[in-house]
Design a protein around this motif. Structure first.
Motif, PDB file in Angstrom:
ATOM      1  N   UNK A  43       0.842  -1.245  -0.092  1.00 41.71           N
ATOM      2  CA  UNK A  43       0.086   0.193   0.086  1.00 41.71           C
ATOM      3  C   UNK A  43       0.776   1.134   0.104  1.00 41.71           C
ATOM      4  N   UNK A  44       1.787   1.222   0.791  1.00 38.39           N
ATOM      5  CA  UNK A  44       2.872   2.512   0.990  1.00 38.39           C
ATOM      6  C   UNK A  44       3.367   2.499  -0.718  1.00 38.39           C
ATOM      7  N   UNK A  45       3.768   1.610  -1.252  1.00 37.05           N
ATOM      8  CA  UNK A  45       4.175   1.553  -2.688  1.00 37.05           C
ATOM      9  C   UNK A  45       3.126   1.976  -3.703  1.00 37.05           C
ATOM     10  N   UNK A  46       2.054   1.722  -3.380  1.00 36.69           N
ATOM     11  CA  UNK A  46       0.923   2.142  -4.506  1.00 36.69           C
ATOM     12  C   UNK A  46       0.734   3.642  -4.346  1.00 36.69           C
ATOM     13  N   UNK A  47       0.656   3.936  -2.775  1.00 38.01           N
ATOM     14  CA  UNK A  47       0.425   5.331  -2.463  1.00 38.01           C
ATOM     15  C   UNK A  47       1.626   6.352  -3.233  1.00 38.01           C
ATOM     16  N   UNK A  48       2.798   5.706  -3.243  1.00 34.65           N
ATOM     17  CA  UNK A  48       3.958   6.610  -3.721  1.00 34.65           C
ATOM     18  C   UNK A  48       3.863   6.449  -5.231  1.00 34.65           C
ATOM     19  N   UNK A  49       3.616   5.341  -5.876  1.00 34.28           N
ATOM     20  CA  UNK A  49       3.434   5.792  -7.292  1.00 34.28           C
ATOM     21  C   UNK A  49       2.339   6.427  -7.911  1.00 34.28           C
ATOM     22  N   UNK A  50       1.176   6.370  -6.901  1.00 36.67           N
ATOM     23  CA  UNK A  50       0.046   7.423  -7.265  1.00 36.67           C
ATOM     24  C   UNK A  50       0.564   8.725  -7.199  1.00 36.67           C
ATOM     25  N   UNK A  51       1.399   9.200  -6.168  1.00 30.73           N
ATOM     26  CA  UNK A  51       1.503  10.449  -6.029  1.00 30.73           C
ATOM     27  C   UNK A  51       2.641  10.918  -7.172  1.00 30.73           C
ATOM     28  N   UNK A  52       3.100   9.913  -7.958  1.00 30.59           N
ATOM     29  CA  UNK A  52       3.975  10.199  -9.074  1.00 30.59           C
ATOM     30  C   UNK A  52       3.280  10.195 -10.494  1.00 30.59           C
ATOM     31  N   UNK A  53       1.815   9.991 -10.183  1.00 34.73           N
ATOM     32  CA  UNK A  53       0.944  10.081 -11.168  1.00 34.73           C
ATOM     33  C   UNK A  53       1.257   8.891 -12.262  1.00 34.73           C
ATOM     34  N   UNK A  54       1.588   7.727 -11.761  1.00 36.76           N
ATOM     35  CA  UNK A  54       2.030   6.642 -12.670  1.00 36.76           C
ATOM     36  C   UNK A  54       0.777   5.526 -12.671  1.00 36.76           C
ATOM     37  N   UNK A  55      -0.134   5.622 -11.545  1.00 37.08           N
ATOM     38  CA  UNK A  55      -1.243   4.842 -11.331  1.00 37.08           C
ATOM     39  C   UNK A  55      -2.523   5.699 -11.206  1.00 37.08           C
ATOM     40  N   UNK A  56      -3.714   4.996 -11.490  1.00 34.10           N
ATOM     41  CA  UNK A  56      -4.911   5.396 -11.159  1.00 34.10           C
ATOM     42  C   UNK A  56      -5.885   4.222 -10.317  1.00 34.10           C
ATOM     43  N   UNK A  57      -6.403   4.835  -9.376  1.00 35.93           N
ATOM     44  CA  UNK A  57      -7.194   3.968  -8.693  1.00 35.93           C
ATOM     45  C   UNK A  57      -8.757   3.885  -8.783  1.00 35.93           C
TER      46      UNK A  57
END
Length: 268
Positions: A43-57
């Motif tokens: 979850x920390x990893x997903x939050x990080x790459x979401x902040x980079x705008x690399x993933x959408x949830x």
């Protein structure tokens, strides 16, 4: 090989993004399994790459699902982040240089004689540019021979011209005395630079005279930078000698002044 870590991602973040490209929309639990990112970290990893705008949830789904942003868009975003980071670093370093400039000002020149020399094309240019940058009040340049490395605009000629412009902006007086037969062999771009920028400065003057021998520079009141020609290649400088000696500089200046007064102004 290039790696996402080179653009700022951690190993786990890079694994997670690559795995999402393969799986399509998926849950954190499934992504942990296929990417080998521990469930305790996913979850920390997903939050990080979401902040980079690399993933959408997809928050509406239960459980929550994640999907990777298109690679071209993701890479462009990472690149922009890196550029912004580097620009901030450059500004920080420029601020540090500004702060240190006054603190590290050189002490008043000592009357004791000191000399140094550089040998080789790159080294001689570096030394000349360095000494021009150190000028506080006056630069005298005397040219009796054409030296390719100092007039090659594509390589180092612009460095010297840029340094002269910066000296003029500091209020330094610049005088250039040269033989008239050098004028037609100088690159056309140097003439254009002189006409468009340097000639406009009231503290910049160029004169020509047949009564010129040697190629050297006088920096302020104490420093003489002397070009040593290559013994086998007339259009190449072999070395540059930087001599700090008030009496010697004064004697050279006394020889220069009458030649300058009798010289003709350059007209292009």
């Amino acid at each position: 090989m290039a790696d996402l870590r080179d653009l700022g991602l951690s190993e786990y973040e890079a694994r997670a993004y690559r795995s999402l490209l393969q799986t399509g929309p998926t849950t954190a639990k499934e992504l942990s399994r296929v990417s080998d990112v521990p469930m305790g970290r996913i979850y920390d990893v997903l939050n990080a790459i979401e902040q980079y705008n690399l993933v959408r949830s997809q928050s509406a789904s239960r459980p929550k699902k994640y999907v990777a942003v298109d690679p071209s868009t993701a890479l462009e975003r990472l690149l922009e982040d890196k550029k912004r980071e580097l620009e901030e670093k450059v500004q920080q370093y420029e601020d540090i240089v500004d702060d240190l400039q006054g603190e590290l000002e050189a002490a008043e020149p000592v009357e004791e004689t000191f000399w140094t020399a550089s040998v080789g094309s790159e080294e001689t240019v570096d030394l000349l540019v360095e000494r021009l940058a150190a000028a506080d009040s006056r630069i005298v340049m005397v040219l009796s021979t054409y030296t390719e490395q100092f007039f090659d605009v594509d390589q180092v000629g612009t460095l010297i011209l840029d340094e002269l412009e910066q000296a003029l902006e500091r209020g330094v007086e610049v005088q250039l005395l040269m033989r008239p037969d050098l004028v037609p062999v100088l690159p056309e771009s140097i003439g254009e630079r002189y006409t468009s920028t340097l000639a406009e400065h009231e503290n910049f003057a160029v004169r020509v005279s047949e009564n010129v021998s040697g190629t050297f520079n006088l920096i302020d009141r104490t420093e003489t930078v002397i070009e040593v020609p290559h013994p086998l290649k007339s259009q190449e400088a072999f070395a540059l000698i930087d001599l700090k000696d008030h009496e010697f500089a004064q004697s050279v200046r006394e020889e220069f002044e009458p030649r300058w007064e009798s010289a003709e102004r350059l007209t292009l």
